[in-house]
Design an enzyme around this catalytic site. Structure first.
Site, PDB file in Angstrom:
ATOM      1  N   HIS A   1      35.681  42.720  44.616  1.00 23.94           N
ATOM      2  CA  HIS A   1      35.794  42.002  43.336  1.00 23.94           C
ATOM      3  C   HIS A   1      35.774  40.487  43.595  1.00 23.94           C
ATOM      4  O   HIS A   1      35.051  39.736  42.932  1.00 23.94           O
ATOM      5  CB  HIS A   1      37.090  42.425  42.627  1.00 23.94           C
ATOM      6  CG  HIS A   1      37.430  41.607  41.423  1.00 23.94           C
ATOM      7  ND1 HIS A   1      37.246  42.071  40.138  1.00 23.94           N
ATOM      8  CD2 HIS A   1      37.937  40.356  41.299  1.00 23.94           C
ATOM      9  CE1 HIS A   1      37.623  41.130  39.283  1.00 23.94           C
ATOM     10  NE2 HIS A   1      38.058  40.080  39.957  1.00 23.94           N
ATOM     11  N   GLU A   2      36.521  40.052  44.621  1.00 24.36           N
ATOM     12  CA  GLU A   2      36.573  38.608  44.931  1.00 24.36           C
ATOM     13  C   GLU A   2      35.222  38.117  45.448  1.00 24.36           C
ATOM     14  O   GLU A   2      34.776  37.038  45.074  1.00 24.36           O
ATOM     15  CB  GLU A   2      37.685  38.324  45.945  1.00 24.36           C
ATOM     16  CG  GLU A   2      39.096  38.629  45.421  1.00 24.36           C
ATOM     17  CD  GLU A   2      39.428  37.919  44.111  1.00 24.36           C
ATOM     18  OE1 GLU A   2      39.040  36.750  43.943  1.00 24.36           O
ATOM     19  OE2 GLU A   2      40.058  38.546  43.231  1.00 24.36           O
TER      20      GLU A   2
ATOM     21  N   HIS B   1      32.952  37.315  42.701  1.00 22.85           N
ATOM     22  CA  HIS B   1      33.088  35.984  42.091  1.00 22.85           C
ATOM     23  C   HIS B   1      32.165  34.976  42.787  1.00 22.85           C
ATOM     24  O   HIS B   1      31.610  34.091  42.149  1.00 22.85           O
ATOM     25  CB  HIS B   1      34.532  35.493  42.187  1.00 22.85           C
ATOM     26  CG  HIS B   1      35.437  36.072  41.130  1.00 22.85           C
ATOM     27  ND1 HIS B   1      35.129  36.039  39.794  1.00 22.85           N
ATOM     28  CD2 HIS B   1      36.650  36.688  41.231  1.00 22.85           C
ATOM     29  CE1 HIS B   1      36.128  36.618  39.106  1.00 22.85           C
ATOM     30  NE2 HIS B   1      37.045  37.031  39.953  1.00 22.85           N
TER      31      HIS B   1
ATOM     32  N   GLU C   1      36.099  38.451  34.851  1.00 27.71           N
ATOM     33  CA  GLU C   1      36.682  39.578  35.601  1.00 27.71           C
ATOM     34  C   GLU C   1      35.844  40.846  35.439  1.00 27.71           C
ATOM     35  O   GLU C   1      35.734  41.651  36.356  1.00 27.71           O
ATOM     36  CB  GLU C   1      38.110  39.860  35.119  1.00 27.71           C
ATOM     37  CG  GLU C   1      39.092  38.709  35.331  1.00 27.71           C
ATOM     38  CD  GLU C   1      39.076  38.206  36.765  1.00 27.71           C
ATOM     39  OE1 GLU C   1      38.872  39.008  37.676  1.00 27.71           O
ATOM     40  OE2 GLU C   1      39.228  36.989  36.958  1.00 27.71           O
TER      41      GLU C   1
HETATM   42 ZN   LIG Z   1      38.869  38.120  39.598  1.00 31.28          ZN
END
Ligand SMILES: [Zn+2]
Ligand SMILES: [Zn+2]
Length: 324
Positions: A175-176, A179, A231
């Protein structure tokens, strides 16, 4: 290759090599081993003979959530926003944050928490992203975040790896990395700093006039509204790395309900997600976000996020990308 070694009963057990589908490490397993019975010695993820897709040329437009691109377009339409944010971050916090983590957290390397380093490598090679700096920080709050324009930095809190299993930890790391892949980091760093700054007086902030420009309400609210939606894109990136919707859903369930996820019913949790989505239109969500931000949380609504990720799987887009 077949090797022989003694097991605990003294009998000779045959063994063979299985190559880890995530990190490529060769692992020696017993011949009677079944998929997911054992974990890779390097990345600690479950071993299996299933394939693991690595994306050669994935662009963010292939998975980005429409709410993210819409909110980001609105943010970028503010004149001078990119330059102002870059300058603001350069004169204020980027260097300070980097020193802070160098001084107070453990830097993850191939020799320090090697399995976490290997998981980061898996996420980066799967999505096609250069390796960022990576830190583990003692913190009871279950969280992870990414910042840094000059060099990207991912920080994991210790509570996170204490609560999650190896696949779930990979989901959070992915997930990071998402980004970074989705080019969120400039705005994300600004949003994070803004959240910190809501608690101090303007006069204490370096950067004077520039800070006032950034912290004016139009920019701040556009930034924070976008940050919640960003997100959703990165949950999709996480799914593209773990390649199992159940793992992403279970990670969210643990983020929502804590460690006792084994006692929780996943189907009930999904039902709760569908209920939530039915009763919450966009405007209500915005109000809700405002309250959550005031309460100091950065990654709200696991329930809603899991409903969104399942909707993406149901739409067929995820399946299309996996066939690419
Ligand atoms: Zn995040
Ligand atoms: Zn591995």
């Amino acid at each position: 290759m077949v090797k022989k070694k003694s097991d605990s009963s003294g009998e000779i057990a045959k063994s063979h090599f299985v190559r880890c589908r995530y990190c490529g490490q060769k692992n020696n397993v017993r011949d009677d081993y079944k998929n997911n019975d054992a974990n890779c010695g390097k990345c600690k993820l479950p071993l299996s003979n299933e394939p693991h897709k690595k994306f050669a040329d994935l662009t963010k437009h292939e998975y980005i959530h429409p709410a993210d691109s819409k909110a980001l377009a609105a943010l970028r339409a503010i004149p001078g926003i990119d330059t102002a944010l870059r300058k603001f971050l350069a004169v204020t916090f980027e260097a300070a944050m980097r020193v802070n983590f160098m001084a107070s957290a453990v830097k993850i390397t191939p020799k320090q928490y090697p399995d976490l380093h290997a998981k980061l490598q898996v996420a980066c090679t799967t999505l096609g992203v250069d390796m960022p700096d990576f830190f583990l920080q003692q913190n009871p709050l279950v969280n992870a975040f990414t910042f840094g324009m000059e060099r990207h930095v991912i920080v994991l809190h210790s509570a996170l790896i204490e609560r999650l299993n190896d696949e779930e930890t990979l989901a959070v790391i992915a997930h990071e990395v998402g980004h970074i892949h989705a080019e969120h980091v400039l705005y994300l760093t600004a949003a994070r700093i803004f959240e910190l700054l809501t608690r101090v007086s303007l006069s204490m902030i370096p950067g004077g006039e520039l800070a006032k420009f950034i912290l004016n309400t139009t920019i701040a609210s556009a930034l924070l509204a976008w940050a919640r939606r960003a997100e959703l894109s990165c949950d999709r990136a996480a799914l593209l790395v773990v390649q199992d919707p159940y793992v992403v859903g279970k990670t969210m369930m643990k983020l929502a309900g804590g460690t006792f996820a084994s006692k929780m019913d996943y189907e009930q949790f999904l039902e709760q997600g569908r209920e939530f989505q039915k009763h919450c239109d966009e405007n209500q969500l915005d109000n809700f976000w405002a309250n959550i931000i005031n309460a100091g949380q950065t990654h709200p609504f696991p329930i809603w996020r899991v409903a969104e990720i399942l909707r993406w799987v149901d739409s067929g887009q995820y399946g299309e990308l996996m066939k690419k």
